[in-house]
Design a protein around this motif. Sequence first.
Motif, PDB file in Angstrom:
ATOM      1  N   LEU A   1     -43.669 -28.027  -3.095  1.00 43.84           N
ATOM      2  CA  LEU A   1     -43.890 -29.377  -2.575  1.00 43.84           C
ATOM      3  C   LEU A   1     -45.302 -29.593  -2.053  1.00 43.84           C
ATOM      4  CD1 LEU A   1     -40.696 -30.180  -0.479  1.00 43.84           C
ATOM      5  CD2 LEU A   1     -41.635 -31.607  -2.270  1.00 43.84           C
ATOM      6  N   VAL A   2     -45.842 -28.592  -1.380  1.00 48.73           N
ATOM      7  CA  VAL A   2     -47.116 -28.811  -0.690  1.00 48.73           C
ATOM      8  C   VAL A   2     -48.317 -28.272  -1.460  1.00 48.73           C
ATOM      9  CG1 VAL A   2     -46.069 -28.878   1.596  1.00 48.73           C
ATOM     10  CG2 VAL A   2     -46.847 -26.707   0.649  1.00 48.73           C
TER      11      VAL A   2
ATOM     12  N   ARG B   1     -37.297 -24.985   7.582  1.00 48.72           N
ATOM     13  CA  ARG B   1     -36.596 -26.195   8.002  1.00 48.72           C
ATOM     14  C   ARG B   1     -35.423 -26.454   7.058  1.00 48.72           C
ATOM     15  NH1 ARG B   1     -37.418 -32.134   8.018  1.00 48.72           N
ATOM     16  NH2 ARG B   1     -39.007 -31.995   6.407  1.00 48.72           N
ATOM     17  N   PHE B   2     -35.691 -26.281   5.781  1.00 43.22           N
ATOM     18  CA  PHE B   2     -34.636 -26.541   4.810  1.00 43.22           C
ATOM     19  C   PHE B   2     -33.474 -25.578   4.997  1.00 43.22           C
ATOM     20  CE2 PHE B   2     -32.605 -25.683   0.738  1.00 43.22           C
ATOM     21  CZ  PHE B   2     -32.144 -26.952   0.450  1.00 43.22           C
ATOM     22  N   ARG B   3     -33.785 -24.296   5.168  1.00 39.67           N
ATOM     23  CA  ARG B   3     -32.705 -23.306   5.296  1.00 39.67           C
ATOM     24  C   ARG B   3     -31.893 -23.551   6.550  1.00 39.67           C
ATOM     25  NH1 ARG B   3     -35.022 -17.632   3.100  1.00 39.67           N
ATOM     26  NH2 ARG B   3     -32.828 -17.137   3.047  1.00 39.67           N
TER      27      ARG B   3
ATOM     28  N   LEU C   1     -35.601 -22.866  -3.468  1.00 40.85           N
ATOM     29  CA  LEU C   1     -36.615 -22.622  -2.440  1.00 40.85           C
ATOM     30  C   LEU C   1     -38.021 -22.629  -3.048  1.00 40.85           C
ATOM     31  CD1 LEU C   1     -35.060 -19.983  -0.030  1.00 40.85           C
ATOM     32  CD2 LEU C   1     -35.354 -22.433   0.284  1.00 40.85           C
TER      33      LEU C   1
ATOM     34  N   GLU D   1     -29.636 -26.538   5.945  1.00 38.27           N
ATOM     35  CA  GLU D   1     -28.548 -26.281   5.016  1.00 38.27           C
ATOM     36  C   GLU D   1     -27.385 -25.574   5.691  1.00 38.27           C
ATOM     37  OE1 GLU D   1     -28.394 -26.830   1.059  1.00 38.27           O
ATOM     38  OE2 GLU D   1     -28.971 -28.355   2.484  1.00 38.27           O
TER      39      GLU D   1
ATOM     40  N   ASN E   1     -41.659 -25.687   5.791  1.00 40.85           N
ATOM     41  CA  ASN E   1     -40.699 -26.488   5.015  1.00 40.85           C
ATOM     42  C   ASN E   1     -39.491 -25.664   4.598  1.00 40.85           C
ATOM     43  OD1 ASN E   1     -41.762 -29.021   5.020  1.00 40.85           O
ATOM     44  ND2 ASN E   1     -43.064 -28.677   3.240  1.00 40.85           N
ATOM     45  N   ILE E   2     -39.765 -24.441   4.138  1.00 36.57           N
ATOM     46  CA  ILE E   2     -38.658 -23.595   3.678  1.00 36.57           C
ATOM     47  C   ILE E   2     -37.734 -23.277   4.844  1.00 36.57           C
ATOM     48  CG2 ILE E   2     -38.102 -21.298   2.804  1.00 36.57           C
ATOM     49  CD1 ILE E   2     -40.598 -21.481   1.071  1.00 36.57           C
TER      50      ILE E   2
ATOM     51  N   ILE F   1     -39.072 -26.123  -3.247  1.00 39.39           N
ATOM     52  CA  ILE F   1     -39.516 -26.605  -1.938  1.00 39.39           C
ATOM     53  C   ILE F   1     -40.905 -26.073  -1.610  1.00 39.39           C
ATOM     54  CG2 ILE F   1     -39.054 -26.469   0.539  1.00 39.39           C
ATOM     55  CD1 ILE F   1     -36.114 -26.582  -0.108  1.00 39.39           C
ATOM     56  N   ALA F   2     -41.129 -24.822  -1.973  1.00 39.00           N
ATOM     57  CA  ALA F   2     -42.445 -24.238  -1.718  1.00 39.00           C
ATOM     58  C   ALA F   2     -43.523 -25.004  -2.487  1.00 39.00           C
ATOM     59  CB  ALA F   2     -42.454 -22.769  -2.118  1.00 39.00           C
TER      60      ALA F   2
ATOM     61  N   ARG G   1     -31.834 -33.965  -5.527  1.00 37.92           N
ATOM     62  CA  ARG G   1     -30.839 -32.928  -5.267  1.00 37.92           C
ATOM     63  C   ARG G   1     -30.124 -33.193  -3.933  1.00 37.92           C
ATOM     64  NH1 ARG G   1     -29.740 -29.460  -0.991  1.00 37.92           N
ATOM     65  NH2 ARG G   1     -28.631 -27.633  -1.709  1.00 37.92           N
TER      66      ARG G   1
ATOM     67  N   PHE H   1     -36.369 -32.408  -5.167  1.00 35.67           N
ATOM     68  CA  PHE H   1     -35.941 -32.248  -3.783  1.00 35.67           C
ATOM     69  C   PHE H   1     -35.149 -33.475  -3.326  1.00 35.67           C
ATOM     70  CE2 PHE H   1     -37.099 -32.855   0.768  1.00 35.67           C
ATOM     71  CZ  PHE H   1     -36.504 -31.728   1.281  1.00 35.67           C
TER      72      PHE H   1
ATOM     73  N   VAL I   1     -42.514 -34.619   3.241  1.00 37.23           N
ATOM     74  CA  VAL I   1     -43.026 -33.251   3.318  1.00 37.23           C
ATOM     75  C   VAL I   1     -44.180 -33.038   2.375  1.00 37.23           C
ATOM     76  CG1 VAL I   1     -41.062 -31.984   4.166  1.00 37.23           C
ATOM     77  CG2 VAL I   1     -41.112 -32.733   1.803  1.00 37.23           C
TER      78      VAL I   1
END
Lengths: 468, 295
Positions: free
Chosen positions: B135-136, A462-464, B129, A467, A459-460, B132-133, B179, B176, B294
Amino acid sequence: MTERLDGPQAPGGDIPAAGATSGPIETRSAPAPAARVDSSTPHRLGPSPRMAALFLLPAVLLLAAWVVYPIIYSIFRSLYDSVGDRFVGLGNYGSIFTDSATLTTIRNNVIWVVVAPLIVTVLGLIFAVLTERIRWATAFKLILFMPMAVSLLAAGVIFRLVYEQDPDKGVANAVITVVHDTFSSSAGYPGARPRENDQAPAAVQNGAVVTKQQVQDGQPVLIPLVGLPPDVVKDAAPAKAAPAGGVSGTVWLDVVRGGGGTLNQIDPQERGLAGITVEAVSGGVVKGTTETTADGSFHFTGLPAGSYVVRLPQSNFQAPFNGITWLGPGLITPAIIGAYIWVWAGFAMVLIAAGLSAIPRDALEAARIDGATEWQVFRRITVPLLSPVLLVVFVTMVINVLKVFDLVFIIAPGSVQPQANVIALEMWRVSFGGGGNQGMGSALAIFLLVLVLPFMIFNIRRFRRDER
Amino acid sequence: MTTLTEPRAAQPVERGLLGRVADRLGGGAVQVVLVLVAVFWLVPTLGLLVVSLRGEAQNNASGWWTLFTKPAEITFQNYSSLLAAGFSSSFWNTVLITVPATVLVIGIAAMAAYAFAWIEFPGRDAVFLVVIALLVVPVQIALIPIAKLYGFFGIFGSIAGVVLFHVAFGLPFAIFLLRNFFVGIPRELLEAARMDGAQEWRIFATVVFPLAKPAIASLGIFQFLWVWNDLLVALVFADTENQPMTKALQSQMRQFGTNVDILAPGAFLSLIIPLVLFFGFQRYFVQGLLAGSVK
């Protein structure tokens, strides 16, 4: 006003919904990369970092206390025994991989991860592609998507009902027995047998009913049976003697309701047994097979001349097929995965359909005009172009499947739960559901966290990338 | 905007006669297959509804599908006895848990998302970040530590405890999603407001929040469904008097066979409101799904 959104701008000053536009998957988590605040711009009008802290405070507090602190606590807690007094090092983790019960849960999780996400993604892809060809696509999508709104508990109750063993209650077995009975000739007269005396013209051999005498050509054979409650055949046609000629005969229930009648003779009130498989056997080899009609009579056609015994194979007397034991130890995990697919296929379909609508139609049409078949278009163009969406769906499903809890907990009956168990359920069971071992529970929770770590990184990343 | 109701582009283009015939036939086969699939997807829920509308004796005697030959069997007896047995209190508990958990997540996440999108501060990207981390992160990780914590503060078993747990675990997804929406708001709108000397709170409340309605609707329906349908958190943190419907029904699962007359109407009642919301707001539901698949 130097920066502009490059995202689609709806008329009337409407703001494009974040990631909900029909753009390709890359734009989904970050629909407007250009709008990102460029930190290198010189100072402009704007609030101070202190303001940011105020806005972030409630969220940070909650996340720190409810999510981050528990992770740290659990790491330490997992190194202690059940009550938390004694340091056991990695002992709890050791028992995860040695205890046969937890090994079963890991095995089940592996089955889940290998099977469920793949089926969900493939079904979603198939449905998404097929719905492009029907006019009622909206209705179809709503129907498939609906289970997503339903709680997994309700879904569990729904599937407990579907999987009921009794074909008169569970719809799965009702359908399967109907299909089975259509293709299988077994009429199912469990308990039916010939009389056990010397006058009886037939006797039991290895479960089958066999005539004692060779059957004479043109002499219909009589196979009287008993042992059935008369109610079973009360709606059957009256038994009739078969017309002479060739090998023929009658199978009937040689019992008159309320008594009377002549033994081993067809009496008018006696009923024929329909649908019984009859074999003509010569020298131990089956030479012909037929089935009794409504009045119990049978007649072989095209049988070479010779002498035969008539045999009613054992399958006639076995209990009728009673459906599949879905909720037994053998099939429980596939059965629950079935329910899971029912819940999630719509999710996959909707995501993939959105990706599909973003594929340039020209590419597909060009290929079609060049003479590509639909399958080639699908295989060579659609699927490759969809691969980012397919990956996201697949990964989302894997994460979800690793944490599967409710469906297993609800659908598996108590006695089968050890065979259906998964890590998330075992974690709850061990720490709260009577186990009382919080050391082991913490270790299982950390184990679960470690399993989802790769997807956290996914996920990280993919996000980076998005962006940028 | 992609919604379920978006009309599909037709597939025109000249094809050969053979191709068109194949399309026709293929189309027919596709229709049949999809009708079968749709039936397959509808029947289980239909079964639950019908079972909930039949008496215990009838359910034990014959399959629910026989109701269609004898519609006179329909009865609301199961529902009235369910309500008489006090099921309505667990319904209200579900509402009391779900509504605050949804409202709080929206408010708190919107503030945080605003900071991530429109306020510059050192380490912003790194902190995001982390969100985002998170999230899961499975909720299982927090069950034991938070149970301890709640015991210490004396809120174990209370509705507040359940709500706070849901808020915290709803936040990463909510931040997430919001934003990502907020960064799409045209910068000049904010700049203009800042030029006018508006306070940051005012900009947040009067410019950004109203513009974000679609995203907030998506988030709201997701969070609502997630909390409404939760079993695990309630199982651990809600005691019997504060339990939502899911936990109340779960406690009847042990004797599934004899409790069908409670479980079927209870399960159906529990899914009515989510279904109504789903059909009413399916547009936002799909948007939310597309924005953050996600979790």
